[in-house]
Enzyme design. Structure first.
Site, mmCIF file in Angstrom:
data_model
loop_
_atom_site.group_PDB
_atom_site.id
_atom_site.type_symbol
_atom_site.label_atom_id
_atom_site.label_comp_id
_atom_site.label_asym_id
_atom_site.label_seq_id
_atom_site.Cartn_x
_atom_site.Cartn_y
_atom_site.Cartn_z
ATOM 1 N N GLU A 183 -8.783 0.194 -8.905
ATOM 2 C CA GLU A 183 -7.399 0.164 -9.373
ATOM 3 C C GLU A 183 -7.027 -1.310 -9.442
ATOM 4 O O GLU A 183 -6.523 -1.883 -8.490
ATOM 5 C CB GLU A 183 -6.487 0.942 -8.424
ATOM 6 C CG GLU A 183 -5.151 1.315 -9.059
ATOM 7 C CD GLU A 183 -4.125 0.202 -8.965
ATOM 8 O OE1 GLU A 183 -4.249 -0.784 -9.726
ATOM 9 O OE2 GLU A 183 -3.213 0.329 -8.144
ATOM 10 N N HIS A 209 0.837 -1.209 0.000
ATOM 11 C CA HIS A 209 0.000 0.000 0.000
ATOM 12 C C HIS A 209 0.871 1.258 0.000
ATOM 13 O O HIS A 209 0.526 2.259 -0.640
ATOM 14 C CB HIS A 209 -0.939 -0.028 1.200
ATOM 15 C CG HIS A 209 -1.877 -1.184 1.176
ATOM 16 N ND1 HIS A 209 -2.961 -1.236 0.325
ATOM 17 C CD2 HIS A 209 -1.869 -2.356 1.863
ATOM 18 C CE1 HIS A 209 -3.590 -2.388 0.499
ATOM 19 N NE2 HIS A 209 -2.954 -3.081 1.414
ATOM 20 N N GLU A 249 -2.035 -10.726 -11.539
ATOM 21 C CA GLU A 249 -2.911 -10.743 -10.366
ATOM 22 C C GLU A 249 -4.374 -10.860 -10.745
ATOM 23 O O GLU A 249 -5.216 -11.117 -9.891
ATOM 24 C CB GLU A 249 -2.684 -9.532 -9.445
ATOM 25 C CG GLU A 249 -1.324 -9.554 -8.768
ATOM 26 C CD GLU A 249 -1.144 -8.414 -7.788
ATOM 27 O OE1 GLU A 249 -1.848 -7.384 -7.917
ATOM 28 O OE2 GLU A 249 -0.309 -8.563 -6.886
#
Length: 340
Positions: free
Chosen positions: A126, A28, A135
């Site tokens: 996002e 993050h 992913e």
């Protein structure tokens, strides 16, 4: 039936592994510190304030909740922030800290099992990974779109494009030359390590590195485009396109680079680019190295095609199939992977 249960169990374990990665602060920190990424989303959302004013938004894969906060700042009345990892608890704190408890509802759940009581006017996410598709979060966005987005609703971003270009990677040459330089440093000849280093670097694993414009040997080619308003689950499982390049000049060709752009709708279109011609992002560029570097000259033709698809072992991981021919020579094929 037993095989189906086994596959569902394996997918559940893979999802848990994926969500666990997002329970650590490092990822993050990297994303939010990426000012190109974060400001790109902020500008796109705030430029859509007319479209979001007084409306309902679904944030798919909300993470720390910063995009949900942007949506409220743009005038959204209600935001459902769906985040499957444990960081959802911190997203709730971020929402509270910014005085938005009454407008943002954080849901700790995969979007596929989330309980959202109404249709939404907009979806923000996002979802992009390395080479756009690593992913594999895009299927979750498509699922949310098909289940909850009102007719005429907006998706942020609404389009994505994938690019490919031939490259010379000076870092590779530097790493290989290092083994010839060890003798000068320490008096020990280790040049025999160079072939081993070569096989380790120029292998089948996709690399992620930052290139400069000087590393690109021809004009890039867009080989795939996605319209997020209409693309299907089946379409995003296999992204395929062809390419043809004419080299700028004499150089060693080490392989190919992939990058992407995403575009946000609105009165003022915003494009977020991961191109080596633009500002650096945490996505950098994804590199596909050939088995051997090849000398090219001005106007050398390079043709071929590429396919990106999920890994058979773990659908969140990525594989690439590259077919190419250089200077009208033999057509060659190489398989690549990112993850398992």
């Amino acid at each position: 039936m037993a095989l189906l249960k086994k596959r569902k169990h394996e997918r559940s374990e893979q999802d848990q592994e994926y969500f666990q990665c997002y329970s650590d602060v490092s990822i993050h920190e990297e994303m939010i510190a990426d000012t190109v990424r974060t400001n790109g989303y902020k500008q796109a959302i705030l430029h859509n304030h007319c479209a979001l004013q007084g409306l309902t938004v679904l944030d798919v894969g909300a993470g720390t909740g910063i995009l949900s906060v942007f949506c409220v700042q743009a005038g959204a009345t209600r935001v459902y922030a769906v985040e499957a990892s444990a960081v959802s608890q911190l997203a709730s704190h971020v929402v509270t800290l910014n005085g938005m408890d009454n407008k943002v509802k954080v849901l700790n759940s995969p979007v596929e099992s989330a309980e959202i009581p109404e249709q939404v006017d907009a979806i923000v996410s996002e979802w992009m990974g390395y080479a756009l598709m690593y992913e594999s979060m895009l299927p979750s966005v498509i699922y949310a779109r098909d289940k909850w987005l009102k007719p005429g609703g907006i998706i942020l971003p609404s389009a994505a494009d994938l690019f490919i270009a031939p490259i010379n990677d000076r870092v590779v040459e530097s790493r290989l030359d290092f083994w010839n330089e060890v003798k000068g440093l320490y008096g020990v000849d280790m040049s025999c390590m160079r072939p081993f280093a070569h096989s380790c670097i120029m292998n089948k694993e996709m690399a992620v590195n930052l290139l400069s414009p000087e590393d690109v040997l021809s004009f890039p080619v867009r080989f795939a485009s996605l319209d997020l308003n209409v693309c299907t689950q089946e379409e995003v499982r296999n992204l395929h396109g062809s390419f043809q390049f004419s080299c700028f000049g004499s150089s060693l060709l080490h392989g190919f680079a992939l990058w992407f752009t995403v575009t946000f709708p609105g009165e003022k279109t915003v494009t977020l680019s991961t191109s080596p011609y633009g500002e650096e992002t945490h996505w950098k560029q994804t590199l596909l190295y050939l088995d051997e570097e090849i000398q090219v000259e001005q106007d050398t033709d390079i043709t071929g095609d590429i396919t990106l698809s999920p890994s058979d072992v773990n659908p969140r991981h990525l594989r690439a199939l590259l077919n190419y021919s250089i200077g009208g020579g033999l057509r060659r094929t190489k398989h690549f992977h990112m993850g398992t």
